[in-house]
Design a protein around this motif. Structure first.
Motif, short mmCIF file in Angstrom:
data_model
loop_
_atom_site.label_atom_id
_atom_site.label_comp_id
_atom_site.label_asym_id
_atom_site.label_seq_id
_atom_site.Cartn_x
_atom_site.Cartn_y
_atom_site.Cartn_z
N PRO A 31 -7.72 42.76 -34.54
CA PRO A 31 -8.39 43.66 -35.47
C PRO A 31 -10.01 42.91 -35.49
O PRO A 31 -10.00 41.82 -35.55
N THR A 32 -11.04 43.78 -35.16
CA THR A 32 -12.13 43.63 -35.45
C THR A 32 -12.91 44.38 -36.13
O THR A 32 -13.07 45.78 -35.87
N ALA A 33 -13.35 44.45 -37.37
CA ALA A 33 -13.82 45.28 -38.39
C ALA A 33 -15.46 45.47 -37.88
O ALA A 33 -16.07 44.84 -36.87
N LEU B 161 -6.90 39.72 -27.95
CA LEU B 161 -8.66 39.64 -27.68
C LEU B 161 -9.40 40.08 -28.82
O LEU B 161 -9.21 41.41 -29.27
N ARG C 267 -14.81 32.01 -36.66
CA ARG C 267 -15.76 32.65 -37.97
C ARG C 267 -15.28 32.44 -39.46
O ARG C 267 -15.79 33.06 -40.10
C1 FMN Z 1 -16.83 41.09 -35.20
C2 FMN Z 1 -15.57 40.51 -35.51
C3 FMN Z 1 -14.91 41.23 -36.72
C4 FMN Z 1 -13.65 40.68 -36.96
N1 FMN Z 1 -13.03 41.24 -38.15
C5 FMN Z 1 -11.67 40.99 -38.35
C6 FMN Z 1 -10.81 41.56 -39.43
O1 FMN Z 1 -11.49 42.62 -39.99
N2 FMN Z 1 -9.67 41.02 -39.52
C7 FMN Z 1 -9.38 39.88 -39.05
O2 FMN Z 1 -8.06 39.69 -39.22
N3 FMN Z 1 -9.90 39.32 -37.77
C8 FMN Z 1 -11.01 39.82 -37.60
N4 FMN Z 1 -11.70 39.23 -36.79
C9 FMN Z 1 -11.08 38.20 -35.69
C10 FMN Z 1 -10.23 38.68 -34.75
O3 FMN Z 1 -9.20 39.58 -35.20
C11 FMN Z 1 -9.70 37.44 -33.92
O4 FMN Z 1 -8.96 36.72 -34.51
C12 FMN Z 1 -10.90 36.87 -33.12
O5 FMN Z 1 -11.86 37.86 -32.90
C13 FMN Z 1 -10.40 36.16 -31.87
O6 FMN Z 1 -11.46 35.36 -31.42
P1 FMN Z 1 -12.28 35.82 -29.84
O7 FMN Z 1 -13.18 36.85 -30.50
O8 FMN Z 1 -12.80 34.57 -29.42
O9 FMN Z 1 -11.14 36.42 -29.08
C14 FMN Z 1 -13.00 39.73 -36.44
C15 FMN Z 1 -13.83 39.16 -35.22
C16 FMN Z 1 -14.82 39.51 -34.98
C17 FMN Z 1 -15.30 38.92 -33.65
#
Ligand code: FMN
Length: 385
Positions: free
Chosen positions: A81-83, A333, A283
């Motif tokens: 999930p990536t908001a 990913l 993050r």
């Molecule tokens: C721009 C962005 C937004 C994200 N938003 C969420 C979110 O809304 N909910 C969540 O559980 N994880 C969120 N994540 C974390 C991702 O689900 C995931 O754990 C993380 O991106 C994995 O690491 P990677 O980017 O190195 O593959 C977000 C990550 C990014 C980069």
């Protein structure tokens, strides 16, 4: 799209994404929290691990698919999930969902996504829904019921965000969400007319100002206007809430951001069908362990009885081999496919998946593995940590 064609690695896609996004938005997705220690730590830990090669295995009969939560997926990969994926590309979440469906892998829609879940349901494939629990629990339950009725099959409950996080670079460059118009960000956006037309104006023309499209109606303007009411994170969330969500969902549930054996055990005891070992891609907590370092402890505790998924830092197919070797059933990913859609919409996400799949297949072949189940700890050459 020519520039995607010339991408041979996730880093190549990242470089194209960097050119195509306003600087502040690129940093929003690319960077970590505070000093970026967890972010670089994820990569460093993968790179420290080396693999044992094993050749002269008959590789004609290969299968990259595996079974997750009772169903086959075509690669041991899913999309996290990536908001705000909708700021990478017009309806970016839909582009990601389609790419996942075409590749036969799951896509996870974030609570904060900018594309309505009804639209995502049209993409088909295996859809998972990620939940951040709000203080007004009933609003969260409504969201969960809506996802269920649309056919989302797995609920992913993220547990790491009760008090939010510190991302100084967002404050400095003016890209915080909800967005408050400011000179710096406006100049940054104006300097990127391609993005303005491709993403922002297209979104405004087709569906109005970008908003958290799945929030309850009265909370929706929050992406664009600071100061409007927004749902508060649930600061009092406990494992009892997880158990309650499982009861309501009545289907597979994963708990995301599990980094210790203790939390893994609690998740399973409160109804989780699996855990996602994740530090939110560096993050959330800057002093967090790398996920590949946290994985063995979690696998020892719950790996024999539940699904274990890893994310954070996957940029090469060999990273996936390392995660599976240390006991993960699959990986997710985050940025890899986000860079892909920022570089060129669905074809960019397709490209990211294809790059990782090819690298995975070749690394598996060089370690004598024909299917994910053959990737065992023996392929790790260095003692793991
Ligand atoms: C721009 C962005 C937004 C994200 N938003 C969420 C979110 O809304 N909910 C969540 O559980 N994880 C969120 N994540 C974390 C991702 O689900 C995931 O754990 C993380 O991106 C994995 O690491 P990677 O980017 O190195 O593959 C977000 C990550 C990014 C980069």
């Amino acid at each position: 799209m020519a520039s995607i064609k010339r991408c041979y690695s996730i880093e190549d896609l990242r470089q194209v994404a960097k050119k195509r996004l306003p600087h502040g938005i690129f940093e929003y997705i690319d960077r970590g929290t505070e000093d970026g220690v967890a972010l670089s730590g994820n990569r460093a830990a993968f790179e420290r691990l080396r693999l044992n090669t094993r050749f002269m295995v008959d590789l004609r009969d290969r299968d990259m698919g595996t079974e997750i939560l009772g169903k086959r997926i075509e690669l041991p990969i899913g999309i996290a999930p990536t908001a705000v994926a909708g700021l990478m590309w017009y309806q970016g979440e839909y582009a990601l969902a389609k790419a996942a469906a075409d590749a036969g892998i799951p896509f996870t829609l974030a609570t904060g996504s900018l594309t309505p879940m009804e639209k995502i349901a049209e993409a088909g494939g295996r859809l998972w829904f990620q939940l951040y629990m709000w203080e007004e629990k009933e609003l969260s339950y409504e969201l969960v019921r809506r996802a269920k009725s649309l056919g989302f099959e797995t609920l992913v409950v993220t547990i790491d965000s009760a008090l939010g996080r510190l991302r100084e670079h967002n404050e400095k460059n003016g890209f915080t969400f909800p967005f408050k118009p400011n000179a710096r960000a406006l100049v940054d956006m104006t300097l990127n007319p391609g993005w303005l037309t491709r993403v922002l104006f297209k979104t405004i023309i087709k569906s109005g100002m970008p908003k958290n499209a799945n929030y309850p109606e009265h909370y929706q303007p929050m992406v664009t206007l600071r100061g409007t009411p927004k749902p508060k994170a649930n600061k009092g969330m406990t494992w009892e809430d997880v158990a309650r969500l499982k009861e309501m969902w009545d289907g597979p549930m994963l708990v995301k951001s599990v980094m210790t054996p203790v939390d893994a055990r609690m998740a399973v005891q409160h109804g989780a069908d699996g855990v996602v070992v994740s530090n939110h891609g560096g993050r959330a907590v800057d002093s967090a362990l790398a996920t590949i370092e946290a994985l063995p402890g979690v696998v020892d505790e719950v790996g024999s009885e539940t699904t274990v998924i890893l994310d954070s830092g996957i940029r090469r197919g060999s990273d996936i081999v390392k995660a599976l070797a240390l006991g993960a059933d699959m990986v997710l990913l985050g940025r890899a496919t986000l860079y892909g859609i920022a570089a060129g919409g669905q074809p960019g996400a397709d490209k990211a998946i294809q790059i990782l799949s090819t690298e995975l297949e070749k690394t598996m072949a060089s370690t004598g593995c024909r299917r994910p189940s053959e990737i065992t700890q023996d392929v790790i050459a260095t003692p793991p940590f």
